[in-house]
Scaffold this motif. Structure first.
Motif, mmCIF file in Angstrom:
data_model
loop_
_atom_site.group_PDB
_atom_site.id
_atom_site.type_symbol
_atom_site.label_atom_id
_atom_site.label_comp_id
_atom_site.label_asym_id
_atom_site.label_seq_id
_atom_site.Cartn_x
_atom_site.Cartn_y
_atom_site.Cartn_z
ATOM 1 N N LEU A 44 0.546 -0.957 -0.071
ATOM 2 C CA LEU A 44 0.225 0.129 0.293
ATOM 3 C C LEU A 44 0.816 0.737 -0.230
ATOM 4 C CD1 LEU A 44 -2.453 -0.976 2.447
ATOM 5 C CD2 LEU A 44 -2.658 0.012 0.171
ATOM 6 N N ARG A 45 1.443 1.209 0.538
ATOM 7 C CA ARG A 45 3.020 2.456 0.746
ATOM 8 C C ARG A 45 3.531 2.825 -0.008
ATOM 9 N NH1 ARG A 45 7.615 4.028 5.215
ATOM 10 N NH2 ARG A 45 7.304 6.553 5.033
ATOM 11 N N ARG A 46 3.984 1.824 -1.174
ATOM 12 C CA ARG A 46 4.521 2.201 -2.447
ATOM 13 C C ARG A 46 3.689 2.468 -3.190
ATOM 14 N NH1 ARG A 46 7.386 -3.138 -1.142
ATOM 15 N NH2 ARG A 46 5.984 -4.213 -1.949
ATOM 16 N N GLY A 47 2.455 1.656 -2.921
ATOM 17 C CA GLY A 47 0.635 2.316 -4.034
ATOM 18 C C GLY A 47 0.674 3.806 -3.989
ATOM 19 N N LEU A 48 1.585 4.345 -2.789
ATOM 20 C CA LEU A 48 0.633 5.683 -1.597
ATOM 21 C C LEU A 48 2.216 6.798 -2.181
ATOM 22 C CD1 LEU A 48 -1.966 4.535 0.093
ATOM 23 C CD2 LEU A 48 -2.326 5.989 -2.504
ATOM 24 N N PRO A 49 2.625 6.682 -3.161
ATOM 25 C CA PRO A 49 4.223 7.961 -2.797
ATOM 26 C C PRO A 49 3.775 9.112 -1.984
ATOM 27 C CG PRO A 49 3.897 7.186 -5.291
ATOM 28 C CD PRO A 49 2.245 7.007 -4.500
ATOM 29 N N GLY A 50 4.806 9.626 -0.637
ATOM 30 C CA GLY A 50 4.248 10.786 -0.333
ATOM 31 C C GLY A 50 3.564 10.427 0.903
ATOM 32 N N VAL A 51 3.333 9.698 1.384
ATOM 33 C CA VAL A 51 2.641 8.993 2.391
ATOM 34 C C VAL A 51 3.046 8.688 3.636
ATOM 35 C CG1 VAL A 51 1.610 6.062 1.993
ATOM 36 C CG2 VAL A 51 0.226 8.003 4.024
ATOM 37 N N SER A 52 3.481 8.764 4.707
ATOM 38 C CA SER A 52 4.105 8.305 5.524
ATOM 39 C C SER A 52 3.888 6.625 6.021
ATOM 40 C CB SER A 52 4.156 9.548 6.791
ATOM 41 O OG SER A 52 3.287 9.903 7.695
ATOM 42 N N GLU A 53 4.630 6.494 6.846
ATOM 43 C CA GLU A 53 4.236 5.275 7.815
ATOM 44 C C GLU A 53 3.149 5.326 9.022
ATOM 45 O OE1 GLU A 53 6.354 1.642 10.314
ATOM 46 O OE2 GLU A 53 6.599 2.579 8.575
ATOM 47 N N LYS A 54 3.294 6.510 9.828
ATOM 48 C CA LYS A 54 2.291 6.621 10.750
ATOM 49 C C LYS A 54 0.878 7.579 9.628
ATOM 50 C CE LYS A 54 1.979 11.017 14.585
ATOM 51 N NZ LYS A 54 2.480 11.623 14.683
ATOM 52 N N MET A 55 0.873 7.896 8.850
ATOM 53 C CA MET A 55 -0.375 8.618 8.472
ATOM 54 C C MET A 55 -1.228 7.401 7.974
ATOM 55 S SD MET A 55 -2.486 11.074 7.544
ATOM 56 C CE MET A 55 -1.625 12.585 8.081
ATOM 57 N N LEU A 56 -0.398 6.289 7.112
ATOM 58 C CA LEU A 56 -0.843 5.295 6.553
ATOM 59 C C LEU A 56 -1.951 4.667 7.876
ATOM 60 C CD1 LEU A 56 -1.663 3.775 3.715
ATOM 61 C CD2 LEU A 56 0.497 2.853 4.217
ATOM 62 N N THR A 57 -0.634 4.187 8.603
ATOM 63 C CA THR A 57 -1.103 3.698 9.905
ATOM 64 C C THR A 57 -2.732 3.975 10.389
ATOM 65 O OG1 THR A 57 0.918 2.708 10.337
ATOM 66 C CG2 THR A 57 -0.591 3.318 12.487
ATOM 67 N N GLN A 58 -2.415 5.335 10.595
ATOM 68 C CA GLN A 58 -3.938 6.414 11.338
ATOM 69 C C GLN A 58 -4.973 6.264 10.336
ATOM 70 O OE1 GLN A 58 -2.572 10.492 11.891
ATOM 71 N NE2 GLN A 58 -5.375 10.698 11.826
ATOM 72 N N GLN A 59 -4.924 6.323 8.592
ATOM 73 C CA GLN A 59 -5.800 6.196 8.278
ATOM 74 C C GLN A 59 -6.783 4.994 7.734
ATOM 75 O OE1 GLN A 59 -6.726 9.153 5.565
ATOM 76 N NE2 GLN A 59 -6.064 9.562 7.834
ATOM 77 N N LEU A 60 -5.229 4.060 7.559
ATOM 78 C CA LEU A 60 -5.857 2.665 7.969
ATOM 79 C C LEU A 60 -7.424 1.899 9.172
ATOM 80 C CD1 LEU A 60 -3.059 0.944 6.247
ATOM 81 C CD2 LEU A 60 -5.354 0.672 5.041
ATOM 82 N N ARG A 61 -6.368 2.313 10.432
ATOM 83 C CA ARG A 61 -6.932 2.317 11.269
ATOM 84 C C ARG A 61 -8.824 2.719 11.402
ATOM 85 N NH1 ARG A 61 -2.298 3.070 16.095
ATOM 86 N NH2 ARG A 61 -1.067 1.290 15.449
#
Length: 120
Positions: A44-61
């Motif tokens: 998911l992170r590779r498919g969304l250039p620019g998203v931080s690990e922290k932000m992706l975790t928060q959004q997925l939660r």
């Protein structure tokens, strides 16, 4: 950290829908999961250039809490976690399709550059 459940009150249906997809990344996560099916966090992170690990975790939660995304944890070594769309997430993605079409037309109309991401 527990996220705050969003439960209104809402002014209208658009208000309730925007509450669930607010922010830059949620709609993009929906599209990524729709286009590629089940994805691991790194995919998911590779498919969304620019998203931080922290932000992706928060959004997925938040998306999991809202019933849009299913998180499957496999008890193996090393641990594996996969994300997929729920029926609720798929129906939201279908509702956003017209908005996506509108956006593509806007990109064309204003001559903006459309970023493409290579398949992983």
């Amino acid at each position: 950290m527990a996220t705050k459940a969003r439960r209104g009150p809402y002014f209208c249906g658009i208000d309730a829908a925007m509450d669930v997809v607010s922010g830059k990344w949620k709609s993009l996560i929906l599209w990524e999961l729709n286009d590629h099916g089940v994805r691991r966090f790194a995919e998911l992170r590779r498919g969304l250039p620019g998203v931080s690990e922290k932000m992706l975790t928060q959004q997925l939660r938040e998306m999991e809490e809202d019933g849009l995304v299913h998180r499957e944890v496999y008890r193996e070594v090393p641990p594996r976690v996969e994300y997929s769309l729920t029926e609720h997430g798929t129906s939201l993605n279908q509702a956003l399709a017209s908005l996506g079409d509108w956006g593509v037309e806007r990109i064309r109309r204003i001559g903006a550059e459309k970023v493409t991401v290579s398949a992983s």
